[in-house]
Write a protein that holds these residues in place. Structure first.
Motif, short mmCIF file in Angstrom:
data_model
loop_
_atom_site.label_atom_id
_atom_site.label_comp_id
_atom_site.label_asym_id
_atom_site.label_seq_id
_atom_site.Cartn_x
_atom_site.Cartn_y
_atom_site.Cartn_z
N UNK A 53 0.84 -1.20 0.00
CA UNK A 53 0.00 0.00 0.00
C UNK A 53 0.88 1.25 0.00
N UNK A 54 1.89 1.27 0.86
CA UNK A 54 2.78 2.42 0.92
C UNK A 54 3.62 2.53 -0.35
N UNK A 55 4.00 1.40 -0.93
CA UNK A 55 4.74 1.40 -2.17
C UNK A 55 3.94 1.99 -3.32
N UNK A 56 2.62 1.91 -3.22
CA UNK A 56 1.74 2.49 -4.23
C UNK A 56 1.49 3.97 -3.96
N UNK A 57 2.07 4.50 -2.88
CA UNK A 57 1.93 5.92 -2.57
C UNK A 57 0.71 6.28 -1.74
N UNK A 58 0.06 5.27 -1.15
CA UNK A 58 -1.11 5.54 -0.31
C UNK A 58 -0.70 5.65 1.15
N UNK A 59 -1.49 6.40 1.92
CA UNK A 59 -1.22 6.56 3.35
C UNK A 59 -1.83 5.39 4.12
N UNK A 60 -1.00 4.68 4.83
CA UNK A 60 -1.46 3.51 5.58
C UNK A 60 -2.44 3.90 6.68
N UNK A 61 -2.20 5.02 7.35
CA UNK A 61 -3.08 5.39 8.46
C UNK A 61 -4.51 5.72 8.00
N UNK A 62 -4.72 5.99 6.71
CA UNK A 62 -6.07 6.21 6.21
C UNK A 62 -6.83 4.90 6.02
N UNK A 63 -6.12 3.78 5.99
CA UNK A 63 -6.74 2.49 5.72
C UNK A 63 -6.80 1.57 6.93
N UNK A 64 -6.23 2.02 8.05
CA UNK A 64 -6.20 1.23 9.27
C UNK A 64 -7.12 1.89 10.29
N UNK A 65 -7.94 1.08 10.92
CA UNK A 65 -8.85 1.60 11.94
C UNK A 65 -8.09 2.44 12.97
N UNK A 66 -8.65 3.58 13.34
CA UNK A 66 -7.94 4.49 14.24
C UNK A 66 -7.62 3.85 15.59
N UNK A 67 -8.41 2.89 16.04
CA UNK A 67 -8.12 2.24 17.32
C UNK A 67 -6.89 1.33 17.23
N UNK A 68 -6.41 1.04 16.02
CA UNK A 68 -5.22 0.21 15.85
C UNK A 68 -3.95 1.04 15.64
N UNK A 69 -4.08 2.33 15.44
CA UNK A 69 -2.90 3.18 15.16
C UNK A 69 -1.84 3.07 16.24
N UNK A 70 -2.23 3.09 17.49
CA UNK A 70 -1.25 3.05 18.57
C UNK A 70 -0.52 1.70 18.61
N UNK A 71 -1.14 0.65 18.14
CA UNK A 71 -0.46 -0.66 18.09
C UNK A 71 0.57 -0.69 16.97
#
Length: 96
Positions: A53-71
């Motif tokens: 996903x990041x290699x395609x130039x997309x932001x990972x944090x936009x695709x991951x549930x916000x409750x998982x960001x801290x993990x």
């Protein structure tokens, strides 16, 4: 709404990776990946999809549930998040 794209197109390739990324996110409050029951999250398939996903130039944090960001990005002194997955780096397949 649905959009039809060729599976071998740039968008088609990224869509498959995003499907894999979202399928390997755990349910809220759970530790293991529900598909890879023997691995704790982030599992190896999530990690591979995240790098693509990041290699395609997309932001990972936009695709991951916000409750998982801290993990994914545990807080460090002086910064909001560390860079376990740094969205400014390119990993995995190139889509250009």
């Amino acid at each position: 709404m649905a959009v039809v794209v060729g599976s071998d197109s740039l968008l088609g390739q990224v869509a498959r990776v995003i499907d894999d990324l979202t399928a390997h996110q755990p349910a809220e409050g759970t530790e293991p990946c529900l598909l890879c029951s023997t691995e704790h999250w982030p599992c190896s398939r999530f990690t591979a999809a995240a790098q693509d996903v990041m290699g395609a130039g997309l932001r990972l944090d936009d695709l991951v549930s916000s409750d998982l960001h801290q993990r994914l990005w545990p807080p460090q002194a002086g910064t909001e998040y560390s860079s376990t997955f740094n969205s400014t780096q390119s990993f995995g397949r190139r889509y250009d």
